[in-house]
Scaffold this motif. Structure first.
Motif, PDB file in Angstrom:
ATOM      1  N   MET A 185       0.770  -1.165  -0.182  1.00 47.13           N
ATOM      2  CA  MET A 185      -0.115  -0.067  -0.116  1.00 47.13           C
ATOM      3  C   MET A 185       0.915   1.055   0.037  1.00 47.13           C
ATOM      4  N   PRO A 186       0.342   2.373  -0.524  1.00 43.98           N
ATOM      5  CA  PRO A 186       1.121   3.709  -0.454  1.00 43.98           C
ATOM      6  C   PRO A 186       1.372   3.844   1.049  1.00 43.98           C
ATOM      7  N   ILE A 187       2.602   4.636   1.442  1.00 39.56           N
ATOM      8  CA  ILE A 187       3.038   4.995   2.518  1.00 39.56           C
ATOM      9  C   ILE A 187       1.826   5.771   3.263  1.00 39.56           C
ATOM     10  N   ASP A 188       1.335   6.602   2.822  1.00 36.64           N
ATOM     11  CA  ASP A 188       0.310   7.527   3.330  1.00 36.64           C
ATOM     12  C   ASP A 188      -0.906   6.851   3.630  1.00 36.64           C
ATOM     13  N   ASP A 189      -1.275   5.619   3.026  1.00 33.66           N
ATOM     14  CA  ASP A 189      -2.550   4.767   3.394  1.00 33.66           C
ATOM     15  C   ASP A 189      -1.972   3.897   4.556  1.00 33.66           C
ATOM     16  N   ILE A 190      -0.973   3.380   4.518  1.00 36.13           N
ATOM     17  CA  ILE A 190      -0.469   2.826   5.649  1.00 36.13           C
ATOM     18  C   ILE A 190      -0.469   3.705   6.931  1.00 36.13           C
ATOM     19  N   ALA A 191      -0.069   4.801   6.894  1.00 33.08           N
ATOM     20  CA  ALA A 191       0.023   5.711   8.022  1.00 33.08           C
ATOM     21  C   ALA A 191      -1.539   6.088   8.565  1.00 33.08           C
ATOM     22  N   ARG A 192      -2.363   5.841   7.699  1.00 37.38           N
ATOM     23  CA  ARG A 192      -3.962   6.161   8.343  1.00 37.38           C
ATOM     24  C   ARG A 192      -4.466   4.838   8.470  1.00 37.38           C
ATOM     25  N   MET A 193      -4.332   3.738   8.095  1.00 41.00           N
ATOM     26  CA  MET A 193      -5.337   2.693   8.028  1.00 41.00           C
ATOM     27  C   MET A 193      -4.597   1.600   8.936  1.00 41.00           C
ATOM     28  N   GLY A 194      -5.445   0.706   9.324  1.00 39.84           N
ATOM     29  CA  GLY A 194      -5.442  -0.356  10.175  1.00 39.84           C
ATOM     30  C   GLY A 194      -4.754  -1.698   9.721  1.00 39.84           C
ATOM     31  N   VAL A 195      -4.345  -2.437  10.793  1.00 43.66           N
ATOM     32  CA  VAL A 195      -3.640  -3.798  10.235  1.00 43.66           C
ATOM     33  C   VAL A 195      -4.448  -4.624   9.262  1.00 43.66           C
ATOM     34  N   SER A 196      -5.872  -4.607   9.517  1.00 42.19           N
ATOM     35  CA  SER A 196      -6.772  -5.539   8.772  1.00 42.19           C
ATOM     36  C   SER A 196      -6.741  -5.112   7.368  1.00 42.19           C
ATOM     37  N   GLN A 197      -6.424  -3.725   7.298  1.00 41.36           N
ATOM     38  CA  GLN A 197      -6.628  -3.188   5.707  1.00 41.36           C
ATOM     39  C   GLN A 197      -5.155  -3.520   5.203  1.00 41.36           C
ATOM     40  N   TRP A 198      -4.130  -3.636   6.049  1.00 38.98           N
ATOM     41  CA  TRP A 198      -2.519  -3.971   5.319  1.00 38.98           C
ATOM     42  C   TRP A 198      -2.693  -5.548   4.841  1.00 38.98           C
ATOM     43  N   ILE A 199      -3.191  -6.162   5.692  1.00 35.54           N
ATOM     44  CA  ILE A 199      -3.295  -7.796   5.468  1.00 35.54           C
ATOM     45  C   ILE A 199      -4.534  -7.848   4.171  1.00 35.54           C
ATOM     46  N   ARG A 200      -5.400  -7.264   4.109  1.00 34.13           N
ATOM     47  CA  ARG A 200      -6.258  -7.214   2.804  1.00 34.13           C
ATOM     48  C   ARG A 200      -5.745  -6.920   1.774  1.00 34.13           C
ATOM     49  N   SER A 201      -4.792  -5.775   1.807  1.00 33.50           N
ATOM     50  CA  SER A 201      -4.136  -5.317   0.467  1.00 33.50           C
ATOM     51  C   SER A 201      -3.195  -6.415   0.104  1.00 33.50           C
ATOM     52  N   LEU A 202      -2.356  -7.016   0.872  1.00 31.34           N
ATOM     53  CA  LEU A 202      -1.353  -8.083   0.619  1.00 31.34           C
ATOM     54  C   LEU A 202      -2.110  -9.211  -0.103  1.00 31.34           C
ATOM     55  N   LEU A 203      -3.331  -9.711   0.539  1.00 31.67           N
ATOM     56  CA  LEU A 203      -3.966 -10.685   0.018  1.00 31.67           C
ATOM     57  C   LEU A 203      -4.572 -10.391  -1.334  1.00 31.67           C
ATOM     58  N   TYR A 204      -5.089  -9.245  -1.525  1.00 35.34           N
ATOM     59  CA  TYR A 204      -5.461  -8.817  -2.901  1.00 35.34           C
ATOM     60  C   TYR A 204      -4.323  -8.817  -4.072  1.00 35.34           C
ATOM     61  N   TYR A 205      -3.046  -8.481  -3.609  1.00 42.43           N
ATOM     62  CA  TYR A 205      -1.972  -8.495  -4.363  1.00 42.43           C
ATOM     63  C   TYR A 205      -1.634  -9.771  -4.948  1.00 42.43           C
ATOM     64  N   GLU A 206      -1.776 -10.706  -3.906  1.00 40.31           N
ATOM     65  CA  GLU A 206      -1.363 -12.274  -4.207  1.00 40.31           C
ATOM     66  C   GLU A 206      -2.358 -12.877  -5.065  1.00 40.31           C
ATOM     67  N   HIS A 207      -3.558 -12.500  -4.907  1.00 40.05           N
ATOM     68  CA  HIS A 207      -4.412 -13.007  -5.804  1.00 40.05           C
ATOM     69  C   HIS A 207      -4.276 -12.285  -7.114  1.00 40.05           C
ATOM     70  N   ARG A 208      -4.271 -11.234  -7.352  1.00 33.71           N
ATOM     71  CA  ARG A 208      -3.816 -10.645  -8.759  1.00 33.71           C
ATOM     72  C   ARG A 208      -2.567 -11.164  -9.437  1.00 33.71           C
ATOM     73  N   ARG A 209      -1.715 -11.511  -8.568  1.00 30.00           N
ATOM     74  CA  ARG A 209      -0.325 -12.163  -8.990  1.00 30.00           C
ATOM     75  C   ARG A 209      -0.540 -13.519  -9.659  1.00 30.00           C
ATOM     76  N   ARG A 210      -1.474 -14.217  -8.982  1.00 28.50           N
ATOM     77  CA  ARG A 210      -1.784 -15.383  -9.463  1.00 28.50           C
ATOM     78  C   ARG A 210      -2.886 -15.410 -10.519  1.00 28.50           C
ATOM     79  N   ASN A 211      -3.378 -14.385 -10.758  1.00 32.23           N
ATOM     80  CA  ASN A 211      -4.730 -14.447 -11.763  1.00 32.23           C
ATOM     81  C   ASN A 211      -6.027 -15.100 -10.883  1.00 32.23           C
TER      82      ASN A 211
END
Length: 539
Positions: free
Chosen positions: A418-444
């Protein structure tokens, strides 16, 4: 995030620079990436030139979606293949490509496609979509060669390589993984990413004071009261305080150090003062505030507009619940440090109140200045000292312990994608969500909807063994009352992550669709885990 940019030029080349943020430019209708160059200490803005557009998915066929083709904002509807992890097979989905993110969602009524039909992946911010699709990682280094963006991995030192070998490679356990080679490759990628050097980030802390009115807090949306002081502290040694002279206020005695520059403006020169502050702010790639989302930046933005400063000269851009810079990055430390992940795990809960005074006292051993007077009774120099001290405290919250907080934000941005400014504003659940979204897209892989995951668990929950509990939970042993000696404490490091890894637990691997996996029962439950593939969360 979205902004209105006017001067984003085509970048033909760029030295190795760290990706720090991303946004959407309303004018060019394209994604814009923000890179921090450690050498020049400036941001480089790169506008997408690949033709990437917003989109979402539907399970309806293109023929069934033909009525959407009548819309001017719909570019294309075509069949694509996505992998459905829940059913473990490829499926056909209709990809709906549009001109603007608001055509997907964000508006009321039938203007947003997700309000008209059932859609998938329509609630992801466009610039996040762009990062996932391009496999771009915030906090990673990139370069531009012949107008093309490509990764640039900086060399890891020999000392770090030796440390990685002893701490990681010699100890990593991949035997429990279904696909150990995939796991080792994954760990290698993480090790390389997290050990990329973090540059010293040039930044400016900003704090403002506003004309006081007894019993009333100034409204940043209206911004009817004058800005009386603007304090600025830069990481490059820049120290500046602007003070607006007010009628009947004494000048007082200068208590600030000699190298801190104070500029006084006449009563009718507020517009000039704010304009001068804007020029300085534009020189810094990062701006740091404390509660700047709610007060400082909106107040400056709206006050400037009220005074007739052109929008093109205003560095800020207002969003629904935050404020950003058109060509920079804004970090609101109030939102960062009130995040319990930072409060508890990074700073050991040293503070319980989230005010600037409480946090600074706990982490820095310093406090706000208290003259024991109402703000409108302060002299001009006292106002300057008060305002500058707030800017100084805000800056030092990012610089203490060798820039600990700034380094943490970069590391978490790398993990959370996630962008650093989003990291600074959002909670850990959104960090994890973003990582999982990235991994889904990477695998199509198709990102499942919440309702799909909820349907999978209907009627298959483990029976609770503790009264009034919804799930089975852990085993609780009743203690024996009395005084006990020679007590030994046993604890599992990272118990839950370890269980997830060893048992291969993930939404798609627990009760997977493979008949042969049903014998792989998880003890003391009625569930089984997959023995054919590594789960996303178990990696």
């Amino acid at each position: 995030m979205q902004v209105n940019l006017t001067n984003t030029k085509q970048v033909e080349s760029m030295p190795p620079s760290m990706l720090v943020s991303a946004t959407y430019d309303n004018n060019s209708k394209s994604a814009v990436l923000k890179f921090y160059n450690p050498e020049s200490q400036k941001l480089i803005l790169w506008k997408d030139e690949t033709g990437h557009k917003p989109y979402c998915y539907s399970r309806l066929s293109p023929d069934e979606l033909d009525f959407l083709q009548e819309r001017e904002d719909v570019f294309e509807i075509k069949t694509v293949q996505k992998f459905d992890l829940i059913t473990d097979k490829e499926i056909d989905m209709s990809k709906i490509t549009v001109a603007d993110p608001l055509a997907i969602g964000g508006t009321s009524g039938d203007k947003s496609i997700r309000n008209v039909i059932e859609t998938w992946e329509s609630d992801i911010k466009y610039y996040e979509n762009y990062l996932y699709d391009r496999k771009l990682i915030v906090g990673k280094y990139y370069e531009i060669v012949d107008k093309k963006l490509k990764p640039h991995d900086l060399e890891i030192s020999d000392e770090v390589k030796i440390a990685l070998k002893s701490l990681l490679w010699d100890k990593v356990d991949s035997e429990s993984m279904v696909d150990s080679e995939e796991f080792k490759k994954y760990i290698t990628e993480w090790a390389d990413l997290l050990n990329q050097p973090i540059p010293k980030i040039k930044r400016l802390s900003v704090d403002i004071e506003v004309e006081a009115e007894i019993g009333r807090i100034p409204d940043p949306k209206i911004a009817e009261k004058k800005v009386t002081a603007i304090g600025m502290k830069g990481s490059d040694g820049f120290d500046q305080i602007f003070v607006l002279k007010t009628e009947g206020t004494e000048e007082g005695t200068n208590e600030l150090e000699k190298d801190i520059k104070i500029t006084f403006y006449e009563l009718d020169k507020e517009k000039e003062m704010i304009h001068d502050a804007f020029k300085i702010i534009k020189e810094f790639p990062f701006v740091v505030t404390y509660n700047g989302d709610e007060f400082d930046l909106p107040y400056l933005y709206n006050r400037a507009e009220r005074l007739g400063i052109k929008n093109s000269e205003n560095p800020f851009y207002m969003m629904r619940d935050s404020a950003t810079l058109k060509e920079g990055v804004h970090l609101d430390l109030y939102r960062t440090l009130s995040n319990r992940s930072f409060q508890i795990y990074a700073f050991s809960q040293k503070y319980t109140n989230f005010s600037l005074n409480s946090v600074s006292k706990a982490l820095l051993g310093k406090e706000k200045i208290d003259y024991g007077l109402d703000f409108d009774q302060l002299s001009l120099y006292q106002t300057a000292n008060y305002c500058y001290n707030d800017a100084l405290l805000t800056f030092e919250l990012t610089s203490f312990n060798k820039d600990l907080l700034m380094n943490l934000l970069v590391i978490i941005a790398r993990i959370g994608r996630m962008p650093i400014d989003d990291i600074a504003r959002m909670g850990v659940s959104q960090w994890i969500r973003s990582l999982l979204y990235y991994e889904h897209r990477r695998r199509n892989c198709l990102i499942p909807k919440r309702e799909e995951l909820q349907r999978r668990s209907e009627g298959v929950l483990s029976d609770a063994v503790i009264k009034d509990k919804k799930y089975r939970g852990g085993l609780v042993v009743e203690p024996k009352e009395g005084i006990h000696f020679d007590v030994v404490v046993m604890d599992f490091a990272s118990l839950y992550p370890s269980i997830i890894k060893v048992r291969n637990l993930s939404y798609e691997t627990v009760r997977c669709s493979h008949e042969e996996c049903k014998k792989n029962i998880i003890e003391q439950t009625n569930h089984w885990s997959c023995s054919k593939r590594n789960g996303l969360t178990s990696m």
